[in-house]
Motif scaffolding. Structure first.
Motif, mmCIF file in Angstrom:
data_model
loop_
_atom_site.group_PDB
_atom_site.id
_atom_site.type_symbol
_atom_site.label_atom_id
_atom_site.label_comp_id
_atom_site.label_asym_id
_atom_site.label_seq_id
_atom_site.Cartn_x
_atom_site.Cartn_y
_atom_site.Cartn_z
ATOM 1 N N ASP A 83 0.818 -1.210 0.000
ATOM 2 C CA ASP A 83 0.000 0.000 0.000
ATOM 3 C C ASP A 83 0.852 1.260 0.000
ATOM 4 N N GLY A 84 2.080 1.122 -0.488
ATOM 5 C CA GLY A 84 2.902 2.315 -0.638
ATOM 6 C C GLY A 84 4.273 2.197 -0.022
ATOM 7 N N GLU A 85 4.435 1.383 1.035
ATOM 8 C CA GLU A 85 5.732 1.248 1.658
ATOM 9 C C GLU A 85 6.629 0.382 0.787
ATOM 10 N N GLY A 86 7.907 0.471 1.049
ATOM 11 C CA GLY A 86 8.851 -0.398 0.370
ATOM 12 C C GLY A 86 9.554 0.315 -0.763
ATOM 13 N N SER A 87 10.627 -0.312 -1.231
ATOM 14 C CA SER A 87 11.388 0.247 -2.332
ATOM 15 C C SER A 87 11.209 -0.639 -3.548
ATOM 16 N N ASP A 88 11.754 -0.197 -4.668
ATOM 17 C CA ASP A 88 11.621 -0.957 -5.906
ATOM 18 C C ASP A 88 12.857 -1.809 -6.173
ATOM 19 N N VAL A 89 13.566 -2.188 -5.112
ATOM 20 C CA VAL A 89 14.748 -3.025 -5.265
ATOM 21 C C VAL A 89 14.348 -4.359 -5.869
ATOM 22 N N LEU A 90 15.037 -4.794 -6.928
ATOM 23 C CA LEU A 90 14.740 -6.079 -7.555
ATOM 24 C C LEU A 90 15.381 -7.185 -6.733
ATOM 25 N N ASP A 91 14.605 -8.140 -6.370
ATOM 26 C CA ASP A 91 15.097 -9.244 -5.542
ATOM 27 C C ASP A 91 15.450 -10.434 -6.425
ATOM 28 N N GLN A 92 16.743 -10.623 -6.658
ATOM 29 C CA GLN A 92 17.176 -11.753 -7.467
ATOM 30 C C GLN A 92 16.987 -13.083 -6.736
ATOM 31 N N ASN A 93 16.816 -13.028 -5.409
ATOM 32 C CA ASN A 93 16.688 -14.257 -4.628
ATOM 33 C C ASN A 93 15.351 -14.956 -4.841
ATOM 34 N N THR A 94 14.407 -14.332 -5.552
ATOM 35 C CA THR A 94 13.128 -15.000 -5.809
ATOM 36 C C THR A 94 13.175 -15.841 -7.083
ATOM 37 N N GLU A 95 14.315 -15.794 -7.834
ATOM 38 C CA GLU A 95 14.428 -16.566 -9.047
ATOM 39 C C GLU A 95 14.701 -18.025 -8.713
ATOM 40 N N GLY A 96 14.029 -18.923 -9.395
ATOM 41 C CA GLY A 96 14.205 -20.346 -9.135
ATOM 42 C C GLY A 96 12.865 -20.998 -8.837
ATOM 43 N N SER A 97 12.822 -22.303 -9.000
ATOM 44 C CA SER A 97 11.575 -23.032 -8.782
ATOM 45 C C SER A 97 11.528 -23.618 -7.379
ATOM 46 N N ILE A 98 10.307 -23.761 -6.874
ATOM 47 C CA ILE A 98 10.080 -24.334 -5.559
ATOM 48 C C ILE A 98 10.209 -25.859 -5.644
ATOM 49 N N ASP A 99 10.739 -26.469 -4.611
ATOM 50 C CA ASP A 99 10.788 -27.930 -4.517
ATOM 51 C C ASP A 99 9.384 -28.421 -4.138
ATOM 52 N N HIS A 100 8.601 -28.795 -5.139
ATOM 53 C CA HIS A 100 7.202 -29.146 -4.895
ATOM 54 C C HIS A 100 7.058 -30.439 -4.096
ATOM 55 N N VAL A 101 8.003 -31.338 -4.220
ATOM 56 C CA VAL A 101 7.945 -32.566 -3.418
ATOM 57 C C VAL A 101 8.038 -32.228 -1.938
ATOM 58 N N ALA A 102 8.959 -31.338 -1.595
ATOM 59 C CA ALA A 102 9.104 -30.924 -0.194
ATOM 60 C C ALA A 102 7.863 -30.189 0.288
ATOM 61 N N VAL A 103 7.288 -29.348 -0.574
ATOM 62 C CA VAL A 103 6.097 -28.590 -0.195
ATOM 63 C C VAL A 103 4.924 -29.528 0.073
ATOM 64 N N VAL A 104 4.707 -30.504 -0.814
ATOM 65 C CA VAL A 104 3.602 -31.455 -0.631
ATOM 66 C C VAL A 104 3.824 -32.285 0.630
ATOM 67 N N ALA A 105 5.060 -32.737 0.850
ATOM 68 C CA ALA A 105 5.362 -33.541 2.035
ATOM 69 C C ALA A 105 5.111 -32.753 3.317
ATOM 70 N N LEU A 106 5.493 -31.482 3.329
ATOM 71 C CA LEU A 106 5.268 -30.659 4.524
ATOM 72 C C LEU A 106 3.782 -30.399 4.735
ATOM 73 N N ASN A 107 3.029 -30.283 3.643
ATOM 74 C CA ASN A 107 1.579 -30.148 3.785
ATOM 75 C C ASN A 107 0.979 -31.390 4.426
ATOM 76 N N ILE A 108 1.461 -32.563 4.021
ATOM 77 C CA ILE A 108 0.968 -33.810 4.607
ATOM 78 C C ILE A 108 1.332 -33.869 6.088
ATOM 79 N N LEU A 109 2.573 -33.518 6.412
ATOM 80 C CA LEU A 109 2.991 -33.530 7.809
ATOM 81 C C LEU A 109 2.194 -32.532 8.638
ATOM 82 N N PHE A 110 1.938 -31.361 8.067
ATOM 83 C CA PHE A 110 1.146 -30.369 8.774
ATOM 84 C C PHE A 110 -0.270 -30.874 9.019
ATOM 85 N N PHE A 111 -0.846 -31.526 7.997
ATOM 86 C CA PHE A 111 -2.169 -32.113 8.153
ATOM 87 C C PHE A 111 -2.192 -33.078 9.340
#
Length: 499
Positions: A227-255
């Motif tokens: 809503d207005g705060e923050g700078s326009d710094v480009l974050d190169q650390n968001t480049e890359g794909s998520i490990d979907h196997v780990a995400v699904v496994a953690l969802n199961i564990l959380f369940f």
């Protein structure tokens, strides 16, 4: 390279503290009536049975299941204040509805079902809360922030029954305000208190909460829903794909983690009423005291876990927490020979009185010949004869129950903190965090209903707790064999930071 003004830092953490409060209130909304739902349901609608109790418990989870991805997706494209305020307002209205479910002349149980479903829908904002905290903290801050978030959630789970216990002093009759058509008693006072806390939360969201986002290194930048705060710094650390196997496994564990704790809290009241012949008021009061003690234990565990994770790592602690939970439910299995006291109920034409002395365990076919007390005005207590397992399943001794409480109170907060911390680190600061956190809210709706109204009611605690032990064992195998080495932070996975 980390650029952040002191004012931005203070504003960011003030907003995070408001999110802590929101998480706490969402948990309180679930647990503040969990001990009294069954006795209140019996009081307002005698036609309701244990199966319908399962639907009422599940309605909260169904509401949250529907709302979580919706709120998560909403917060991807709009300021988070919008879904936060709307969801909290829904919870406030639902709590007020719950306070009036005794007013209609019929179908009261369906009004209670609707109220609990709406409370659960409002609690779908936990997806927004966790995604905000994950995006507003650096990698070094995240474990501590997630631990604090989980601590607020657990304290809410625990203090809800504490509030309920305090309100038992009002009694079942309480005070009636005719001009408001409101009966203020031990069942309605807690939800009205929850509604008041919700109003305070809305005020704080408007007054204090601001949008902030930083990358894993702590650098500030502007997100799509800012809503207005923050700078326009480009974050190169968001480049890359998520490990979907780990995400699904953690969802199961959380369940699994949330499921076993929700089932434990839900079953506590009918279990103790069946095993120890507690009345409605006694079950609410005594379980509230027990859960209060567990709450103190859990808060201490949260503080210890934050320090311990820096030395041993989150994965090892998550493994240990699951083992502790497994032992806790294993202890709950009926082992002795003594049967619980039986609550004899009317069979045909009211020929059989509702209560019988606890020592009478005659065969079913000899019931009409029993000589039972003529005074049947007292509330029937004990294990209902309509639950056939009561006649052949050994009772769970109070020492077993309390020991299990202590272990589950130790293992649950450990698992809760570590699963959320690992989850946020695996996802990283990517925008998908909001939607993934919403998807994570799709959890234990059907399982709550199955365990409470079907497995426990019809098969008994031996089957219910054995199946829970089996589920936890499978979760341990999933963690140990399949995904243990994959549960690493997003930035670590791509070599941008060291673990």
């Amino acid at each position: 390279d980390v650029v952040e003004t002191q004012e931005h830092y203070k504003s960011r953490w003030r907003s995070i503290w408001v999110m802590y409060l929101t998480m706490f209130l969402s948990s309180v909304g679930f647990s503040i009536v969990i001990m009294s739902v069954w006795p209140y349901l019996q009081k307002i609608d005698p036609t309701a049975d244990a199966s319908f109790l399962g639907w009422i418990i599940a309605s909260y989870s169904i509401g949250q299941m529907v709302a979580s991805p919706l709120f998560g997706l909403w917060s991807n494209y709009r300021p988070r204040r919008e879904p936060l305020v709307i969801s909290t307002a829904i919870s406030v209205a639902a709590n007020c509805l719950y306070a009036y479910v005794h007013v209609p002349r019929s179908h009261n149980k369906y009004y209670m079902l609707t109220a609990r479903a709406l409370v659960g829908f409002g609690a779908g904002n936990v997806a927004v809360v966790r995604s905000y905290i994950a995006g507003a903290t650096s990698l070094t801050e995240r474990t501590s922030a997630m631990a604090n978030t989980s601590a607020c959630q657990a304290v809410g789970f625990i203090l809800g029954p504490v509030f309920q216990t305090c309100f038992t002093l009002i009694g079942e009759e309480g005070v009636t305000w005719k001009f408001l058509c409101l009966q203020l008693n031990m069942y309605t006072a807690p939800v009205l208190f929850g509604a008041l806390l919700g109003v305070i939360n809305i005020i704080l969201i408007f007054a204090i909460f601001r949008e902030h986002r930083v990358d894993d290194m702590g650098r500030q930048y502007k997100s799509v829903n800012s809503d207005g705060e923050g700078s326009d710094v480009l974050d190169q650390n968001t480049e890359g794909s998520i490990d979907h196997v780990a995400v699904v496994a953690l969802n199961i564990l959380f369940f699994v983690i949330l499921f076993v704790f929700a089932v434990f809290e839900t079953i506590a009241t009918p279990l103790t009423m069946d095993m120890y012949s507690w009345t409605r008021k006694e079950a609410v009061f005594y379980n509230g005291i027990i859960l209060s003690a567990i709450g103190i234990e859990s808060v201490v565990v949260f503080m210890v876990v934050k320090a311990l994770s820096k030395k041993t790592g989150e994965r090892a602690i998550l493994h240990a927490g699951l083992l502790i939970v497994l032992v806790g439910f294993f202890i709950l299995l009926p082992w002795g020979k003594k049967l619980p006291n039986i609550q004899w109920q009317e069979i045909k034409n009211n020929s059989i009185p509702r209560t019988a002395p606890s020592e009478m365990l005659a065969p079913f076919w000899s019931l009409p010949e029993l000589q039972l007390p003529s005074n049947h005005t007292a509330e029937p207590v004990g294990c209902p004869v309509t639950q056939s397992w009561c006649l052949n399943t050994p009772m769970i001794y109070l020492a077993q129950y309390i020991s299990s409480d202590v272990l589950i109170g130790l293992g649950y907060p450990v698992c809760n903190v570590m699963s959320y911390t690992l989850y946020s680190k695996v996802l990283g600061p990517k925008p998908q965090t909001n939607l993934w956190a919403g998807i994570r809210g799709i959890k234990n709706a059907s399982s709550d209903w199955v365990f409470v109204s079907q497995i426990y009611t019809h098969l008994g605690p031996r089957w219910a707790f054995s199946l829970i032990c089996g589920v936890v064992v499978i979760s341990l195998l999933l963690l140990e064999i399949i995904v243990y080495k994959r549960l690493i932070a997003f930035s670590v996975r791509y070599g941008r930071m060291q673990e």
